[in-house]
Design a protein around this motif. Sequence first.
Motif, PDB file in Angstrom:
ATOM      1  N   ILE A  17      12.698  28.847 -19.818  1.00 23.16           N
ATOM      2  CA  ILE A  17      12.827  30.003 -20.714  1.00 23.16           C
ATOM      3  C   ILE A  17      11.539  30.804 -20.753  1.00 23.16           C
ATOM      4  O   ILE A  17      11.541  32.041 -20.691  1.00 23.16           O
ATOM      5  N   VAL A  18      10.413  30.099 -20.843  1.00 23.52           N
ATOM      6  CA  VAL A  18       9.116  30.797 -20.863  1.00 23.52           C
ATOM      7  C   VAL A  18       8.905  31.571 -19.581  1.00 23.52           C
ATOM      8  O   VAL A  18       8.429  32.708 -19.586  1.00 23.52           O
ATOM      9  N   ARG A  19       9.281  30.964 -18.429  1.00 27.10           N
ATOM     10  CA  ARG A  19       9.087  31.627 -17.148  1.00 27.10           C
ATOM     11  C   ARG A  19       9.955  32.861 -17.022  1.00 27.10           C
ATOM     12  O   ARG A  19       9.505  33.922 -16.558  1.00 27.10           O
ATOM     13  N   GLU A 235       0.431  40.313 -26.550  1.00 28.58           N
ATOM     14  CA  GLU A 235       1.800  39.908 -26.262  1.00 28.58           C
ATOM     15  C   GLU A 235       1.942  39.390 -24.836  1.00 28.58           C
ATOM     16  O   GLU A 235       2.732  38.486 -24.573  1.00 28.58           O
ATOM     17  N   ARG A 236       1.173  39.965 -23.887  1.00 30.26           N
ATOM     18  CA  ARG A 236       1.231  39.485 -22.505  1.00 30.26           C
ATOM     19  C   ARG A 236       0.632  38.095 -22.363  1.00 30.26           C
ATOM     20  O   ARG A 236       1.041  37.319 -21.509  1.00 30.26           O
ATOM     21  N   ASP A 237      -0.364  37.810 -23.193  1.00 29.31           N
ATOM     22  CA  ASP A 237      -1.004  36.491 -23.114  1.00 29.31           C
ATOM     23  C   ASP A 237      -0.139  35.394 -23.732  1.00 29.31           C
ATOM     24  O   ASP A 237      -0.351  34.211 -23.460  1.00 29.31           O
ATOM     25  N   ARG A 238       0.832  35.819 -24.586  1.00 26.28           N
ATOM     26  CA  ARG A 238       1.636  34.816 -25.275  1.00 26.28           C
ATOM     27  C   ARG A 238       2.447  33.951 -24.321  1.00 26.28           C
ATOM     28  O   ARG A 238       2.437  32.712 -24.444  1.00 26.28           O
ATOM     29  N   PRO A 239       3.173  34.542 -23.323  1.00 23.80           N
ATOM     30  CA  PRO A 239       3.885  33.656 -22.380  1.00 23.80           C
ATOM     31  C   PRO A 239       2.945  32.728 -21.623  1.00 23.80           C
ATOM     32  O   PRO A 239       3.295  31.584 -21.333  1.00 23.80           O
ATOM     33  N   LYS A 240       1.750  33.215 -21.296  1.00 19.47           N
ATOM     34  CA  LYS A 240       0.796  32.358 -20.586  1.00 19.47           C
ATOM     35  C   LYS A 240       0.373  31.194 -21.472  1.00 19.47           C
ATOM     36  O   LYS A 240       0.234  30.063 -20.996  1.00 19.47           O
ATOM     37  N   MET A 243       3.225  28.872 -21.605  1.00 16.99           N
ATOM     38  CA  MET A 243       3.288  28.130 -20.355  1.00 16.99           C
ATOM     39  C   MET A 243       2.230  27.044 -20.317  1.00 16.99           C
ATOM     40  O   MET A 243       2.489  25.907 -19.900  1.00 16.99           O
ATOM     41  N   ALA A 244       1.001  27.405 -20.738  1.00 24.07           N
ATOM     42  CA  ALA A 244      -0.079  26.402 -20.766  1.00 24.07           C
ATOM     43  C   ALA A 244       0.267  25.266 -21.713  1.00 24.07           C
ATOM     44  O   ALA A 244       0.038  24.084 -21.406  1.00 24.07           O
ATOM     45  N   ILE A 247       2.793  23.113 -20.028  1.00 18.17           N
ATOM     46  CA  ILE A 247       2.183  22.271 -18.991  1.00 18.17           C
ATOM     47  C   ILE A 247       1.445  21.102 -19.620  1.00 18.17           C
ATOM     48  O   ILE A 247       1.528  19.960 -19.157  1.00 18.17           O
ATOM     49  N   ILE A 248       0.705  21.388 -20.713  1.00 15.15           N
ATOM     50  CA  ILE A 248      -0.036  20.319 -21.396  1.00 15.15           C
ATOM     51  C   ILE A 248       0.932  19.281 -21.963  1.00 15.15           C
ATOM     52  O   ILE A 248       0.745  18.067 -21.799  1.00 15.15           O
ATOM     53  N   LEU A 249       1.998  19.787 -22.647  1.00 11.94           N
ATOM     54  CA  LEU A 249       2.978  18.861 -23.207  1.00 11.94           C
ATOM     55  C   LEU A 249       3.664  18.056 -22.107  1.00 11.94           C
ATOM     56  O   LEU A 249       3.899  16.852 -22.245  1.00 11.94           O
ATOM     57  N   GLY A 250       3.971  18.762 -21.001  1.00 16.55           N
ATOM     58  CA  GLY A 250       4.601  18.070 -19.895  1.00 16.55           C
ATOM     59  C   GLY A 250       3.709  16.996 -19.296  1.00 16.55           C
ATOM     60  O   GLY A 250       4.167  15.903 -18.970  1.00 16.55           O
ATOM     61  N   SER A 251       2.418  17.323 -19.172  1.00 15.36           N
ATOM     62  CA  SER A 251       1.478  16.336 -18.637  1.00 15.36           C
ATOM     63  C   SER A 251       1.369  15.127 -19.558  1.00 15.36           C
ATOM     64  O   SER A 251       1.356  13.976 -19.105  1.00 15.36           O
ATOM     65  N   CYS A 252       1.277  15.422 -20.873  1.00 13.89           N
ATOM     66  CA  CYS A 252       1.211  14.316 -21.836  1.00 13.89           C
ATOM     67  C   CYS A 252       2.478  13.466 -21.788  1.00 13.89           C
ATOM     68  O   CYS A 252       2.418  12.229 -21.807  1.00 13.89           O
ATOM     69  N   LEU A 253       3.621  14.153 -21.724  1.00 15.44           N
ATOM     70  CA  LEU A 253       4.896  13.428 -21.668  1.00 15.44           C
ATOM     71  C   LEU A 253       4.993  12.595 -20.406  1.00 15.44           C
ATOM     72  O   LEU A 253       5.445  11.447 -20.427  1.00 15.44           O
TER      73      LEU A 253
END
Length: 614
Positions: A17-19, A235-240, A243-244, A247-253
């Motif tokens: 969704i973020v992408r 607002e443009r930085d919000r998706p980034k 996403m970050a 990625i962090i949550l995914g790495s932790c998971l």
Amino acid sequence: MESFFRMILFLFCFVLIVRVTELHATRDECQPTKCNHHTIRFPFRLKRQQQPENCSYPGFELPCIDKNQTVLELSRNVKFLVKRIDYRAQGIQLYDPQGCLARQLPNNLSAFPFPDDSDQPQKYTIFNCSGEGQMTERDESHAIPCLSIQGFQVVALPSDSTEVANLLNCTRTLLNISVTQTFKGMLYDGTKDVQLSWEKPNCRRCEVEGRKCRLKKNNSTTEDKTECYGPSKKERDRPKKLMATGIILGSCLLGIIVFALYRIHHSYKANKEGQLKIENFLEDYKALKPSRCSYADIKRITDQFKDKLGEGAYGTVFKGRLSNDVLVAVKVLNNFRATAEEFINEVGSMCRIHHVNVTRLIGFCADGNKRALVYEYMPNESLEKFIFVARDEDRFLGWEKLQDIAIGIAKGIEYLHQGCDQQILHFDIKPHNILLDQNFNPKISDFGLAKLCSKEQSAISMTAARGTMGYIAPEVLSRNFGKVSYKSDVYSFGMLLLEMVGGRKNIDVTVESTSQVYFPEWVYNCLERGEFEIRIENKGHANIARRLTIVGLWCIQWYPTDRPSMKAVVQMLEAEVDSLTVPPNPFGHVNGVQTTSVNIPRKPINRELEVIFE
């Protein structure tokens, strides 16, 4: 594991969704382009680039030549290279690639896409002066070095200047040009950069907000008007950021999943190894082992674990009933805390023991990773229940019964040390592990920390301390006090005796006086005064309390060689109190004044005990 897969699916959907949101936000019909290191965007665009009309401003076209250089054409024959574009300040910095502006000026430089009413063009006339003419220093200041050669000086003067008439030996050329004040300095020094700016279109507000600028679509007025569009920088930085975060949550998971899989694998491997050890042990001790039960039998005996008697660090005890209506206590071991070694220790030790003061092991269960021990049932539970009671509770057993219990425990420990084929060291003697039958006869239980060794040896090597704090002998914690041996059980028994006399735990943070914090010193002081916390009704009771205290203090001497054996302890408990010698006070008397700190006596350590392996 199902919950892990759900978390992975949720994380995948979140990142998707973020992408998609990011791609949607970045889709733009007026995409910026590149020429060399310059970013070309509104109001500029590259020449011959196909973009909607509102993506650039009329006249703001920049060719990108063969060498990938950005060019600004001020007229058909006047070209400058772009050095820098500042969209926020609305300025562009140019330079002449040949370093000679006059060579690019066939007619004039008054028409270019950056009009400035305050910078009106001025007419200049270019003269060719021979070297033979007389030229003043001021005339030389108007010379154009890039067009002059030896013997001939090229001079540019304003057409209306009065200095034209003063020029001698100069031929008036046919070249008349118009130059704005902006380019005047560049006319005489072609190597200088020139800074141009534009007022229309005005996109300063969009640049400040971090948004993009373009001409308004379907503008009905003749005047060009701009509009800001697209998300702001925040607002443009919000998706980034999302996403970050993903990625962090995914790495932790992922790390959690890998760790969980490792733990599952490690636990499975340990269980398999533990089961193999247990099966090998049971095969070796087939002649000694009691009856073996399945886990289904354990559930039937305990009526589906209905009646819970207590819970310890390594398992839970339930009340059960055998088929012949014999009551039993079933200890179901905790798979996360109790290891295969502890199960083997307990079964291996209990198989060898047949003594009235040691609990009898009736059966056991080793069904996969399900393990349980079946003992004879003790209706009066543990000794701890009767000695650690408030003074107003009527649960005191009486001094005669306390003495009988102490002698029974001592005989049970003596049997473990000398009565079996191999010496058994318990390493966890404490009130909680002393059970009482219907007649309050004591029975030693819980052999999970026990060690077997040869009776011919007198010490044992240990890789780590074991036992319960408050009952652990000093040499178990530090080898500075001596070797670990059966004298370690003597120390634990001594602490148990002192607790029976004192009526409270040896580690008690609730005491009111700091002088009573160190329990053995407090008991020693009670012995000197002849005063004890538990009520004493006659001289016989006082003699029993004194006897138990003296024996207990002998048992807790700092060094193992100063402690009696359990055989000597039994003799002391059965002897007359007047025949007992009070041990020296190791707890700190200086010049007759009692101190609360414990001074360990400086004494050579006896090194005659030979170390053996477990």
